[in-house]
Enzyme design. Structure first.
Site, mmCIF file in Angstrom:
data_model
loop_
_atom_site.group_PDB
_atom_site.id
_atom_site.type_symbol
_atom_site.label_atom_id
_atom_site.label_comp_id
_atom_site.label_asym_id
_atom_site.label_seq_id
_atom_site.Cartn_x
_atom_site.Cartn_y
_atom_site.Cartn_z
ATOM 1 N N GLY A 46 8.162 19.944 8.930
ATOM 2 C CA GLY A 46 8.560 19.998 10.327
ATOM 3 C C GLY A 46 7.477 19.422 11.210
ATOM 4 O O GLY A 46 6.314 19.315 10.801
ATOM 5 N N GLN A 51 2.680 17.996 18.810
ATOM 6 C CA GLN A 51 1.745 17.671 17.724
ATOM 7 C C GLN A 51 1.403 16.187 17.690
ATOM 8 O O GLN A 51 0.425 15.797 17.035
ATOM 9 C CB GLN A 51 2.318 18.086 16.366
ATOM 10 N N CYS A 88 0.405 24.431 8.649
ATOM 11 C CA CYS A 88 0.758 23.559 9.779
ATOM 12 C C CYS A 88 -0.011 22.251 9.651
ATOM 13 O O CYS A 88 -1.198 22.264 9.319
ATOM 14 C CB CYS A 88 0.389 24.253 11.086
ATOM 15 N N LEU A 89 0.664 21.139 9.923
ATOM 16 C CA LEU A 89 0.008 19.829 9.828
ATOM 17 C C LEU A 89 -1.149 19.710 10.829
ATOM 18 O O LEU A 89 -2.043 18.895 10.644
ATOM 19 C CB LEU A 89 1.023 18.708 10.071
ATOM 20 N N HIS A 130 8.810 28.070 13.546
ATOM 21 C CA HIS A 130 7.445 27.531 13.632
ATOM 22 C C HIS A 130 7.398 26.359 14.619
ATOM 23 O O HIS A 130 6.513 26.292 15.483
ATOM 24 C CB HIS A 130 7.001 27.098 12.224
ATOM 25 N N GLU A 131 8.369 25.441 14.500
ATOM 26 C CA GLU A 131 8.359 24.259 15.373
ATOM 27 C C GLU A 131 8.678 24.629 16.820
ATOM 28 O O GLU A 131 8.079 24.084 17.758
ATOM 29 C CB GLU A 131 9.331 23.191 14.866
ATOM 30 N N HIS A 134 5.691 25.806 18.614
ATOM 31 C CA HIS A 134 4.810 24.732 19.082
ATOM 32 C C HIS A 134 5.152 24.315 20.514
ATOM 33 O O HIS A 134 4.276 23.920 21.277
ATOM 34 C CB HIS A 134 4.943 23.492 18.183
HETATM 35 NI NI NI Z 1 2.934 23.417 12.905
#
Ligand code: NI
Length: 150
Positions: A46, A51, A88-89, A130-131, A134
């Protein structure tokens, strides 16, 4: 399409609240294309627009069943809960256990501006929550109930 730079923890953009998309145009389509390419290269499940430094309410999720794109996503309903490890990226090398709803129903718009509803359970529900977090400047580390790894 272009791969965009993924912002890392400590970058203030990750802590800001994203704005709703008011007009769906070619730029949103391009943003979604770039986000898909960026997520694929990073092997994530995701990605949220902040991000890549864009404070708009746009997310993509792909748990291996094809990409789901949501503009202005809203959680309409949740059911149950489950604790699982999450990463998380934007926070490479870190993971932790987070409690998320087991099942969610999310409403939003697709890239053509059409209303869509997505229902997910397990990993899909987790990735959606999660997204969406953000978009409000919330990172999974804020919700960790037990640290794993670093
Ligand atoms: Ni994330």
């Amino acid at each position: 399409m272009a791969v965009r730079n993924i912002r890392k923890e400590g970058d203030p953009v990750l802590r800001k609240k994203s704005r709703a998309v008011e007009r769906i145009d070619d730029r949103i389509g391009m943003l979604l294309d770039d986000m898909n390419e960026t997520m694929k290269l990073a092997e994530g499940v995701g990605l949220a627009a902040p991000q890549v430094g864009v404070l708009k309410r746009v997310i993509i999720v792909d748990i291996g069943e094809g990409p789901i794109e949501l503009i202005n996503p809203q959680i309409m309903d949740t059911e149950g809960s489950k604790v699982e490890e999450e990463g998380c990226l934007s926070i490479p090398g870190k993971s932790g256990k987070v409690r998320r709803p087991y099942r969610v129903k999310v409403r939003g718009l697709d890239r053509t501006g059409k209303d869509i509803e997505v229902e997910g359970e397990g990993l899909l529900a987790r990735a959606l929550c999660h997204e969406i977090d953000h978009l409000d400047g919330i990172l999974f580390v804020d919700r960790v109930i037990e640290d794993e790894g670093r």
